[in-house]
Design an enzyme around this catalytic site. Structure first.
Site, short mmCIF file in Angstrom:
data_model
loop_
_atom_site.label_atom_id
_atom_site.label_comp_id
_atom_site.label_asym_id
_atom_site.label_seq_id
_atom_site.Cartn_x
_atom_site.Cartn_y
_atom_site.Cartn_z
N ASP A 121 47.51 42.50 27.17
CA ASP A 121 46.63 43.63 27.46
C ASP A 121 47.48 44.85 27.76
O ASP A 121 48.61 44.74 28.24
CB ASP A 121 45.73 43.33 28.66
CG ASP A 121 44.65 42.31 28.34
OD1 ASP A 121 44.20 42.25 27.18
OD2 ASP A 121 44.23 41.59 29.26
N ASP A 139 39.55 43.12 22.78
CA ASP A 139 38.52 43.18 23.84
C ASP A 139 37.53 44.30 23.57
O ASP A 139 36.32 44.14 23.73
CB ASP A 139 39.17 43.39 25.21
CG ASP A 139 40.09 42.27 25.63
OD1 ASP A 139 39.91 41.13 25.16
OD2 ASP A 139 41.00 42.54 26.43
#
Length: 165
Positions: A121, A139
């Site tokens: 991330d 995401d």
């Protein structure tokens, strides 16, 4: 080939490519937990790893059991989405796009889990003391796809129902 399958193919290839390319760029340029301010007080690029699910749910655990759990869940989700995608009517416009976005995100994060046992991330948004958990392109794709799905199922279907009354 039917239009919905072209949508699936193009969206999946594009999103998975961009997702993996950006994750690789972040890993090449930022050390783990390193952060670079992009927009003061609002947005950073921050290299973190997520061992859990969406927004770090069930995170913190490491090891092959946690990774295996999320790989299996991802495979079940992708399989279910593909099954439902095939069942979509040919005249649907929004649902093929939304399913394609969700599948693309699931595939992008599945690749990370298979390669690293966790997800890379790097997009970090915050405003004052409010801080959104770091996320990635996969995401964002899942969230956009789910949002389109909710719009289609709640907003557009209500209009269809009203036209029959």
């Amino acid at each position: 080939m039917k239009k919905k399958y072209w949508v699936l193919l193009i969206i999946c290839v594009w999103i998975v490519f961009v997702d993996q390319w950006t994750k690789d760029a972040v890993q090449q340029r930022l050390a783990l937990h390193q952060s670079v301010e992009v927009i003061h007080g609002f947005f950073n690029l921050t290299h973190v790893r997520n061992t859990g699910g969406a927004f770090g749910l069930l995170g913190g655990g490491k090891g092959w059991m946690v990774s295996l759990f999320f790989v299996v869940v991802s495979l079940i989700a992708i399989g279910t989405l593909l099954f439902l995608f095939i069942k979509l009517k040919d005249d649907e416009e929004i649902l093929p796009l939304s399913f394609s976005l969700v599948m693309s995100g699931a595939i992008g994060n599945l690749i990370d889990r298979l390669l690293y046992g966790e997800v890379v991330d790097f997009l970090e948004f915050y405003l004052s003391s409010f801080h959104w958990p770091a996320f990635n392109i996969a995401d964002a794709s899942v969230c956009l796809g789910v949002g389109l799905m909710v719009f289609e199922l709640l907003v557009k279907d209500k209009k269809k129902l009203k036209s029959f009354s």
